[in-house]
Design a protein around this motif. Structure first.
Motif, PDB file in Angstrom:
ATOM      1  N   GLN A 168      60.576  21.564  32.185  1.00  0.00           N
ATOM      2  CA  GLN A 168      61.835  21.175  31.572  1.00  0.00           C
ATOM      3  C   GLN A 168      61.717  21.177  30.049  1.00  0.00           C
ATOM      4  O   GLN A 168      62.620  21.630  29.346  1.00  0.00           O
ATOM      5  CB  GLN A 168      62.264  19.808  32.097  1.00  0.00           C
ATOM      6  CG  GLN A 168      62.582  19.870  33.580  1.00  0.00           C
ATOM      7  CD  GLN A 168      62.658  18.507  34.233  1.00  0.00           C
ATOM      8  OE1 GLN A 168      62.125  17.523  33.742  1.00  0.00           O
ATOM      9  NE2 GLN A 168      63.336  18.453  35.372  1.00  0.00           N
ATOM     10  N   VAL A 169      60.606  20.669  29.531  1.00  0.00           N
ATOM     11  CA  VAL A 169      60.368  20.673  28.083  1.00  0.00           C
ATOM     12  C   VAL A 169      60.332  22.110  27.569  1.00  0.00           C
ATOM     13  O   VAL A 169      60.945  22.441  26.551  1.00  0.00           O
ATOM     14  CB  VAL A 169      59.048  19.938  27.734  1.00  0.00           C
ATOM     15  CG1 VAL A 169      58.646  20.171  26.290  1.00  0.00           C
ATOM     16  CG2 VAL A 169      59.170  18.450  28.032  1.00  0.00           C
ATOM     17  N   MET A 170      59.633  22.975  28.290  1.00  0.00           N
ATOM     18  CA  MET A 170      59.490  24.365  27.858  1.00  0.00           C
ATOM     19  C   MET A 170      60.825  25.108  27.924  1.00  0.00           C
ATOM     20  O   MET A 170      61.096  25.959  27.082  1.00  0.00           O
ATOM     21  CB  MET A 170      58.415  25.063  28.687  1.00  0.00           C
ATOM     22  CG  MET A 170      57.008  24.509  28.443  1.00  0.00           C
ATOM     23  SD  MET A 170      56.432  24.759  26.759  1.00  0.00           S
ATOM     24  CE  MET A 170      56.044  26.512  26.843  1.00  0.00           C
ATOM     25  N   GLN A 171      61.666  24.790  28.899  1.00  0.00           N
ATOM     26  CA  GLN A 171      62.984  25.421  28.954  1.00  0.00           C
ATOM     27  C   GLN A 171      63.780  25.061  27.709  1.00  0.00           C
ATOM     28  O   GLN A 171      64.460  25.909  27.136  1.00  0.00           O
ATOM     29  CB  GLN A 171      63.739  24.993  30.205  1.00  0.00           C
ATOM     30  CG  GLN A 171      63.290  25.752  31.432  1.00  0.00           C
ATOM     31  CD  GLN A 171      64.113  25.391  32.653  1.00  0.00           C
ATOM     32  OE1 GLN A 171      64.438  24.239  32.886  1.00  0.00           O
ATOM     33  NE2 GLN A 171      64.431  26.401  33.447  1.00  0.00           N
ATOM     34  N   LYS A 172      63.693  23.818  27.276  1.00  0.00           N
ATOM     35  CA  LYS A 172      64.397  23.395  26.065  1.00  0.00           C
ATOM     36  C   LYS A 172      63.848  24.114  24.834  1.00  0.00           C
ATOM     37  O   LYS A 172      64.549  24.266  23.848  1.00  0.00           O
ATOM     38  CB  LYS A 172      64.286  21.883  25.880  1.00  0.00           C
ATOM     39  CG  LYS A 172      65.102  21.113  26.889  1.00  0.00           C
ATOM     40  CD  LYS A 172      64.926  19.617  26.705  1.00  0.00           C
ATOM     41  CE  LYS A 172      65.679  18.872  27.791  1.00  0.00           C
ATOM     42  NZ  LYS A 172      65.422  17.438  27.758  1.00  0.00           N
ATOM     43  N   LYS A 173      62.600  24.539  24.896  1.00  0.00           N
ATOM     44  CA  LYS A 173      61.983  25.270  23.791  1.00  0.00           C
ATOM     45  C   LYS A 173      62.230  26.774  23.894  1.00  0.00           C
ATOM     46  O   LYS A 173      61.711  27.542  23.092  1.00  0.00           O
ATOM     47  CB  LYS A 173      60.479  24.987  23.748  1.00  0.00           C
ATOM     48  CG  LYS A 173      60.153  23.559  23.333  1.00  0.00           C
ATOM     49  CD  LYS A 173      58.656  23.411  23.173  1.00  0.00           C
ATOM     50  CE  LYS A 173      58.307  22.111  22.527  1.00  0.00           C
ATOM     51  NZ  LYS A 173      58.734  22.000  21.145  1.00  0.00           N
ATOM     52  N   GLY A 174      62.982  27.207  24.930  1.00  0.00           N
ATOM     53  CA  GLY A 174      63.329  28.619  25.045  1.00  0.00           C
ATOM     54  C   GLY A 174      62.402  29.448  25.909  1.00  0.00           C
ATOM     55  O   GLY A 174      62.280  30.655  25.707  1.00  0.00           O
ATOM     56  N   PHE A 175      61.756  28.826  26.895  1.00  0.00           N
ATOM     57  CA  PHE A 175      60.853  29.543  27.796  1.00  0.00           C
ATOM     58  C   PHE A 175      61.383  29.480  29.219  1.00  0.00           C
ATOM     59  O   PHE A 175      61.971  28.484  29.636  1.00  0.00           O
ATOM     60  CB  PHE A 175      59.461  28.905  27.788  1.00  0.00           C
ATOM     61  CG  PHE A 175      58.671  29.142  26.540  1.00  0.00           C
ATOM     62  CD1 PHE A 175      57.681  30.117  26.494  1.00  0.00           C
ATOM     63  CD2 PHE A 175      58.903  28.383  25.404  1.00  0.00           C
ATOM     64  CE1 PHE A 175      56.953  30.327  25.339  1.00  0.00           C
ATOM     65  CE2 PHE A 175      58.181  28.590  24.242  1.00  0.00           C
ATOM     66  CZ  PHE A 175      57.204  29.566  24.206  1.00  0.00           C
ATOM     67  N   SER A 176      61.160  30.558  29.964  1.00  0.00           N
ATOM     68  CA  SER A 176      61.356  30.535  31.408  1.00  0.00           C
ATOM     69  C   SER A 176      59.956  30.390  32.003  1.00  0.00           C
ATOM     70  O   SER A 176      58.967  30.398  31.274  1.00  0.00           O
ATOM     71  CB  SER A 176      62.026  31.825  31.878  1.00  0.00           C
ATOM     72  OG  SER A 176      61.207  32.933  31.592  1.00  0.00           O
TER      73      SER A 176
END
Length: 174
Positions: A48-56
């Motif tokens: 979830q943190v990484m999605q907010k940073k623009g990662f799938s």
């Protein structure tokens, strides 16, 4: 482009917090470069943190409870997997229909002692379906397997700062 590989299993086994190492690795990625993370649990809140940073991401269990997760910057090769809290019980976790928490626990200070045992004792004393909200200074990765083994549901994530981990736990049948 070859992913940067980061294995945090030893850090986790030693009771350490891998989040700063992961964020350091992310900061060091080249444009479009993926990160391959290896951990001894499925790191749902990190997804979830990484999605907010623009990662799938794409993940897979690699055996003995270990997981490999490849985080890819969106716009580069993307994964179709959505990051959702996982509960291995047969029931679907839908926290939106849960009642409001009955208990609010704050474990945000370090050295809180036997957190897992304390939470499991409380879950044993409350009615099935009742909800607990808990705040932690780090992801409670040792608590999750115990909750699942006991038949409790949970959802959790890091707050917007990435420094506090929030978890709601719904008591299962006793």
């Amino acid at each position: 482009m070859q992913p940067v590989e980061l294995d945090v299993r030893a850090v986790l086994r030693d009771g350490g917090e891998p989040f700063p190492l992961i964020m350091q690795a992310v900061a060091g990625l080249k444009a479009g470069q993926p990160l391959k993370l290896i951990a001894n649990f499925r790191p749902v809140p990190l997804c979830q943190v990484m999605q907010k940073k623009g990662f799938s991401f794409a993940d897979r269990e690699i055996g003995h409870g270990d997981w490999e997760v490849i985080f890819t910057p969106i716009g580069a090769e993307s994964a179709s997997e959505q990051c959702k809290p996982v509960n291995r019980s047969a029931q679907t976790v839908i926290p939106e229909i849960w009642p409001d928490p009955m208990h609010y626990l704050d474990y945000s200070l370090p050295d809180q002692g036997a957190v897992t045992e304390e939470i499991l004792r409380l879950l044993g004393r409350i009615d099935e379906g009742a909800v607990i909200f808990a705040l932690f200074s780090a992801e409670p990765h040792f608590l999750v397997p115990e909750l699942e083994k006991a038949g409790h549901q949970w959802v959790g994530n890091f707050d917007a700062s990435g420094e506090a981990y929030r978890m709601m736990i719904r008591a299962g049948a006793q």
